[in-house]
Scaffold this active site. Sequence first.
Site, PDB file in Angstrom:
ATOM      1  N   CYS A 169       0.800  -1.223   0.000  1.00  0.00           N
ATOM      2  CA  CYS A 169       0.000   0.000   0.000  1.00  0.00           C
ATOM      3  C   CYS A 169       0.832   1.272   0.000  1.00  0.00           C
ATOM      4  CB  CYS A 169      -0.959  -0.009   1.199  1.00  0.00           C
ATOM      5  SG  CYS A 169      -2.108  -1.397   1.143  1.00  0.00           S
ATOM      6  N   HIS A 309      -2.645   8.154   6.246  1.00  0.00           N
ATOM      7  CA  HIS A 309      -2.990   6.888   5.598  1.00  0.00           C
ATOM      8  C   HIS A 309      -4.462   6.592   5.879  1.00  0.00           C
ATOM      9  CE1 HIS A 309      -2.342   2.983   3.831  1.00  0.00           C
ATOM     10  NE2 HIS A 309      -2.852   2.388   4.904  1.00  0.00           N
ATOM     11  N   GLU A 320      -1.039   5.345  13.630  1.00  0.00           N
ATOM     12  CA  GLU A 320      -0.732   6.647  13.021  1.00  0.00           C
ATOM     13  C   GLU A 320      -0.768   7.778  14.038  1.00  0.00           C
ATOM     14  OE1 GLU A 320      -1.626   8.045   8.805  1.00  0.00           O
ATOM     15  OE2 GLU A 320      -3.320   6.748   9.300  1.00  0.00           O
ATOM     16  N   LYS A 341      -9.329   8.483   2.121  1.00  0.00           N
ATOM     17  CA  LYS A 341      -9.884   7.139   1.940  1.00  0.00           C
ATOM     18  C   LYS A 341     -11.329   7.079   2.415  1.00  0.00           C
ATOM     19  CE  LYS A 341      -5.516   4.548   2.266  1.00  0.00           C
ATOM     20  NZ  LYS A 341      -4.592   5.666   2.590  1.00  0.00           N
ATOM     21  N   HIS A 346      -9.813   2.626  -0.436  1.00  0.00           N
ATOM     22  CA  HIS A 346      -8.406   2.232  -0.383  1.00  0.00           C
ATOM     23  C   HIS A 346      -8.076   1.449  -1.647  1.00  0.00           C
ATOM     24  CE1 HIS A 346      -4.543   1.124   0.832  1.00  0.00           C
ATOM     25  NE2 HIS A 346      -4.771   0.619   2.039  1.00  0.00           N
TER      26      HIS A 346
END
Length: 422
Positions: A169, A309, A320, A341, A346
């Site tokens: 990713c 992310h 995160e 996202k 995603h």
Amino acid sequence: MTRRVAITGIGVLAPGAPGTKGFWETVSGGRPTFRTITAFDPSRYRSRVAAEIDFDPGRYGLTPRQVRRMDRAAQFAVVTAREALAASGRDPGELDPARTGVSVGSAVGCTVSLEREYSVVSDSGRLPVVDPAYASPHLPDYLVPASLAREVAWDVGAEGPACVVSTGCTSGLDAVAHGVEIIREGGADVMLAGASDAPISPITVACFDAIKATSPDNHDPEHACRPFDATRSGFVLGEGAAMLVLEDLDAARARGAHVHAEIRGFASRCNAYHMTGLRPDGAEMAAAIEAALAEARVPAEGVDYVNAHGSGTRQNDRHETAAFKRALGGHAYRVPVSSIKSVVGHSLGAIGAIEVAASALAIDHGLVPPTANLRHADPECDLDYVPVTAREQRTGTVLTVGSGFGGFQSAMVLSAPGRWRR
């Protein structure tokens, strides 16, 4: 002297409205694009929602032969490369082929075509030994992910460095960074860099079902992805691509090009820990952020926006949050953070490049896109995660990060031209 690298063209295909302009309107408007999967019958699966693109390749100028030859991910890559090149003001006929290169990221390559062709040669899985007589002559292209870079290079006439980067990713972020390094070291003057993935297929959905990473909220697709929300239930699979035109900043200015942003710093780390698991302290992501800021010569307090992310899984959101606190210190509580996202899903390897595009557009427009569906903040995610509605503010420097299966952690720093001196 090290060359400085500018983004002068952006091409995006993402769920929602078409093209880069439509993409920005969708993410800045905080309008989720999720729906029940239409690409195949999803009734057997735990998670049956996705962020799909309504894509007509003929509308984007692809010929029937190109459509027959290229996997959906390759089609996305070529279409976005064309848009980026046109937006940059570069005439493909005037590019020096030997000084033009391609760097494409992808996590799962030509999955859609591979799965389709396996179904044909195995008679939908009924034959224990497949019959190659029924295979498409383009099957080898689908097996080898390098075909993605080749198709873009063929289309734009690039004869310089060409490669595919596949780091899960973080592939999109890492592929853009690879393009930056090639220009910095003098290996090319122009790079088409970005990523593409079209993973909405039975095999991919089954893989994420197996580890319960995707949202099972099939009754309410629009709200299925809720990063940093206490009620989150997993991410929503998406598809898409983004390609960027990268070139020397001084050369871009000399030709009067619009510079969306300068890419000032990048770093990547691996946690060497677990295929899908993350340590809660966020140490490896924090290390990547600190290294990227150091390369960019930007202090933590100089970051105006963090493009997270933000996948919408519990372990990622908390990982995160810890990483931002560790790397940015007290500034982590003051800087706005958001996840696109929550709008476009995603798209695995593609999303990092799409998020670089969003970061550059945030600088262009002085706007922080929102985290859609964030209505019940997780107390352990106690930063400014910009819920529901976009925020107007001066956005001169953006930190964008990615986290991938295998333990990959990447961070990139983008700034408005002239924001910081070298």
